[in-house]
Design a protein around this motif. Structure first.
Motif, PDB file in Angstrom:
ATOM      1  N   ALA A 167       0.845  -1.201   0.000  1.00 55.39           N
ATOM      2  CA  ALA A 167       0.000   0.000   0.000  1.00 55.39           C
ATOM      3  C   ALA A 167       0.877   1.247   0.000  1.00 55.39           C
ATOM      4  N   GLU A 168       1.919   1.228   0.839  1.00 62.09           N
ATOM      5  CA  GLU A 168       2.861   2.361   0.846  1.00 62.09           C
ATOM      6  C   GLU A 168       3.513   2.539  -0.525  1.00 62.09           C
ATOM      7  N   ALA A 169       3.927   1.415  -1.115  1.00 66.23           N
ATOM      8  CA  ALA A 169       4.613   1.476  -2.419  1.00 66.23           C
ATOM      9  C   ALA A 169       3.694   2.102  -3.474  1.00 66.23           C
TER      10      ALA A 169
ATOM     11  N   LEU B 211      -0.621   6.141  -6.846  1.00 68.73           N
ATOM     12  CA  LEU B 211      -1.895   5.467  -7.125  1.00 68.73           C
ATOM     13  C   LEU B 211      -2.907   5.716  -6.004  1.00 68.73           C
ATOM     14  N   GLU B 212      -4.177   5.593  -6.343  1.00 72.71           N
ATOM     15  CA  GLU B 212      -5.210   5.499  -5.320  1.00 72.71           C
ATOM     16  C   GLU B 212      -5.205   4.070  -4.806  1.00 72.71           C
ATOM     17  N   VAL B 213      -5.263   3.911  -3.495  1.00 73.93           N
ATOM     18  CA  VAL B 213      -5.088   2.573  -2.925  1.00 73.93           C
ATOM     19  C   VAL B 213      -6.268   2.182  -2.047  1.00 73.93           C
ATOM     20  N   THR B 214      -6.774   0.979  -2.278  1.00 73.88           N
ATOM     21  CA  THR B 214      -7.772   0.370  -1.394  1.00 73.88           C
ATOM     22  C   THR B 214      -7.180  -0.911  -0.822  1.00 73.88           C
ATOM     23  N   VAL B 215      -7.309  -1.083   0.489  1.00 75.37           N
ATOM     24  CA  VAL B 215      -6.857  -2.323   1.114  1.00 75.37           C
ATOM     25  C   VAL B 215      -8.088  -3.074   1.619  1.00 75.37           C
ATOM     26  N   VAL B 216      -8.211  -4.328   1.216  1.00 80.04           N
ATOM     27  CA  VAL B 216      -9.335  -5.177   1.633  1.00 80.04           C
ATOM     28  C   VAL B 216      -8.804  -6.243   2.578  1.00 80.04           C
ATOM     29  N   ASP B 217      -9.426  -6.372   3.741  1.00 82.23           N
ATOM     30  CA  ASP B 217      -8.957  -7.369   4.706  1.00 82.23           C
ATOM     31  C   ASP B 217     -10.171  -8.021   5.365  1.00 82.23           C
ATOM     32  N   SER B 218     -10.118  -9.325   5.557  1.00 84.14           N
ATOM     33  CA  SER B 218     -11.277 -10.033   6.106  1.00 84.14           C
ATOM     34  C   SER B 218     -11.390  -9.885   7.624  1.00 84.14           C
ATOM     35  N   GLY B 219     -10.323  -9.453   8.273  1.00 86.69           N
ATOM     36  CA  GLY B 219     -10.363  -9.285   9.729  1.00 86.69           C
ATOM     37  C   GLY B 219     -11.046  -7.999  10.133  1.00 86.69           C
TER      38      GLY B 219
ATOM     39  N   VAL C  13       8.379  -6.069  12.738  1.00 89.22           N
ATOM     40  CA  VAL C  13       8.227  -4.609  12.628  1.00 89.22           C
ATOM     41  C   VAL C  13       7.937  -4.263  11.176  1.00 89.22           C
ATOM     42  N   THR C  14       7.204  -3.205  10.983  1.00 90.35           N
ATOM     43  CA  THR C  14       7.007  -2.687   9.635  1.00 90.35           C
ATOM     44  C   THR C  14       6.614  -1.229   9.751  1.00 90.35           C
ATOM     45  N   LYS C  15       6.352  -0.610   8.613  1.00 93.17           N
ATOM     46  CA  LYS C  15       5.866   0.759   8.638  1.00 93.17           C
ATOM     47  C   LYS C  15       5.016   0.986   7.413  1.00 93.17           C
TER      48      LYS C  15
END
Lengths: 455, 455
Positions: free
Chosen positions: B170-172, B178-186, B335-337
């Motif tokens: 998403a960061e990349a 780009l416009e970014v959408t993140v879909v997650d089942s949690g 860890v991440t960011k």
């Protein structure tokens, strides 16, 4: 009303006020009267922030004051009297003699906390008491330095002593646009590091334009027309100065405690147990005036640091209030920076390990702060010291740039637990390219040192 | 020459090549022949760096390649054959079947390392195999995504899965405009954090302009004219997409090992002992394909991470070369960011603690990354989980900004040593205004949790 037991706190900074607050949390005003006597004009301020005040990184002295006496009095029913110096403690009669704005008086106590802090080492040499020669121990010192900078716009600063305060004041003067010379009697600045690591600090300071004069002891401040002109050294050095700042370290201020007959330890700090009780019943001590247990050397240590003072004051206050808490010692962790260069140490350095009777091995290595390919990766230098044969970690030192210094906390935690470097080399530390190489610098150093120790 | 024992390594990334190098360090070419077979076109690259390649934070794929086959061959006498896929292992005959550029062949071994890594979860759903739907497991994947971005200049990206890879991709995509959408089942992104901490990550992502759709499972990728158009979800969502990236996690690639009859653990990873030996003599396994001991849950865990792969490969190589080393397990640190927001976790989260049969208490608090008055101080959120009654630390989570994530290492070190939060609350962590408040956030959280546990 007078039947209430009375807690008197001598010294209203971090340790004293933490003790007062904790005691109050456990005993309400109807059960305990609390009086705090503070020599200076402020209570509970961050002495560690003073260099940043002078450098204008922090805009105002008020920013450093966590709590004002008035607020304390109102919210916690703690009577904090500033401008009030305690001159004697009588543990037989259970009273202190104080001199306040209204003159001298005695104050009885049922319980007493001695939190007199540390006093800076100020050599008895010509010119060291001149106008323009400053220590930076109290907030009042800090505002005086700032006022001097505004009033006289000095061009050249000489900082005597290249330890934590010296480095931080050098940064402050650099930030204010002064030419800075640092004079230190040791082989390299930052004498709590080994010289090989201190040399990196020197290199960084010189790159910033600081003149670093090591192996020279200041012998006099030349004064002319009421203004400081230069600092002279035993090596014949004469360093022109419009302002002089002392950073020669501090010692526990044990005068009141010693005069009162309290037991003083070999470091000159008041002797306390883990609950911060002194050798005299109903008298506690906390903060820079005490000596504590060093978990690595297993010997007493006097380390002046706000974080210890806060913890110790809290422990004393809990004990006074009828609770249970212990101060479990220190491992000698310290961090600082000069401009972009971060410096950290924990445990014992080589000289300290030697003095504590350890045979040891060392490793020094350079690693990146991030994955090598990630932008902003900066080299950091890391040194570890471990006991010969067992591989038990004895200490660590870091000199680097962004994100370097706080890595010392991993080593401090390892020391706290008595880890050996082989065990450390397997630890599960956070890895992602922006934060660390795939082998964290701590792991690499521990592994190399384990190979050296265990073959 | 053929009398030399031969080590065959299946998989030429972090684990495999670490094993090969370590074996070589201990046994020269006259004593051990080493052949590494790698399916892809690169060996020993940083898979963790791929999102930063796509985001152009890292300029070139070459930056991610630590070692090239040619250099390996020359310097270490390790024959690294890329483009060579192992299709079967026969542990009776001690040979592997491989398909390389020149066709299929068998290769005998005396010792074998299985380092087949992990394979990404790719659901068998309509459209998921279309052009424009990418995983980011291998460096080849990364260069394909980059090529797609150059060629088609997509405007809208949908990332399926909001874990580590999802966040980093998403960061990349954000970085690439780009416009970014993140879909997650949690319930929240970053499912390895508890939802209360994941909610902070969501908030930060939304502030950056990322659309976060949680509680929705992707069911199909709509394709039209050979190009992806949208991602559909079980909640009726339809999210327009010109490019789709999968970040649904990985599982150990145990296929070869399983077919060869090696014991596979409950997590689906190859079962190994602390020396990375499998259930079959003379066969080692290392890296993302194995399961290891989790020191907190005391249960096996399969955690795909480059730092573990490196360590495990090293242990296997030392063992193969006649030395002694052990992989002492993991505590689950990561860890991440995403842009300026740092995320870290270690140990067990609430669900994992529950599953491991722990009764626990938690504390969540906000603290500053520096002294409050020091410029750049940023709030960070810290959560600790400790066992009820004993107070033993079970896990920790951090969401913050600069200098937040690597503080997890203190918690990881504490977990490694089985510390309780009361002991932790007294630790001697580095304090100076630019680096920490006078009470380090870890100490405050530990103290609060100790009070909760012990009353």
């Amino acid at each position: 009303m007078n039947a209430r037991p009375r807690l008197v706190v001598v010294g209203g900074d971090a340790a004293g006020m933490s003790a007062a607050s904790q005691a109050r949390r456990r005993m309400g005003p109807e059960d305990l009267e609390i009086v705090a006597l503070e020599r200076g004009s402020h209570t509970s301020y961050s002495a560690c922030g003073i260099p940043y005040l002078v450098g204008k990184t922090v805009p105002s002295p008020e920013d450093l004051i966590a709590r004002t006496p008035a607020v304390f009095w109102r919210d916690h029913a703690i009577e904090a009297r500033t401008g009030t110096e305690v001159t004697a403690i009588d543990t037989e009669r259970r009273e202190v003699t104080a001199t306040g704005p209204g003159g001298a008086y005695t104050e009885r106590y049922d319980r007493l906390v001695i939190a007199t802090g540390a006093r800076p080492y100020r050599p008895d040499l010509p010119g060291f008491d001149a106008y323009g020669v400053f220590g930076v121990q109290t907030l009042d010192d800090g505002t005086e330095v700032s006022a001097f900078l505004e009033r006289h716009a000095p061009h050249r600063a000489v900082v005597v002593g290249g330890g934590y305060i010296g480095l931080e004041m050098a940064e402050a003067f650099l930030t204010r646009g002064l030419e800075v010379t640092v004079v230190d009697s040791g082989p390299e600045p930052m004498g709590t590091l080994d010289p090989d690591m201190g040399a990196l600090v020197r290199g960084a300071m010189e790159e910033m334009g600081v003149a670093v004069r090591t192996g020279e002891r200041a012998t006099a401040v030349a004064v002319d027309g009421g203004r400081v002109r230069a600092v002279h050294t035993d090596a014949g050095g004469e360093y022109p100065a419009d302002i002089v700042c002392l950073g020669l370290g501090v010692r526990p201020d044990d005068r009141l405690a010693r005069d009162a007959g309290l037991e003083i330890g070999p470091t000159g700090g008041v002797k306390v147990d883990a609950r911060m009780r002194t050798s005299v019943p109903d008298v506690w001590a906390a903060g820079d005036c005490v000596e504590v247990f060093h978990r690595v050397s297993r010997a007493p240590a006097a380390i002046a640091l706000g974080t210890h003072a806060n913890k110790q004051g809290r422990v004393a206050g809990i004990d006074i209030g009828g609770g249970y808490a212990r101060f479990e010692g220190v491992v000698g962790t310290a961090v600082t920076k000069i401009c972009a260069v971060e410096v950290a140490r924990t445990g014992l350095n080589e000289a300290e390990a030697e003095a504590a009777g350890f045979a040891y091995e060392t490793v020094v290595m350079t690693s990146d702060s991030r994955a090598g390919y990630y932008p902003g990766a900066q080299p950091m230098r890391l040194k570890l010291i471990a006991e010969r044969d067992t591989g038990r970690l004895l200490g660590g030192q870091i000199v680097g740039r962004e994100n370097a210094a706080k890595r010392i906390d991993v080593l401090a935690t390892a020391l706290w637990n008595g880890m050996d470097v082989l065990d450390m080399s397997g630890m599960d530390l956070g890895y992602a390219p922006p934060f660390s190489p795939v082998w964290d610098p701590v792991l690499i150093a521990a592994r190399k040192l384990a190979e050296r120790v265990h073959g």
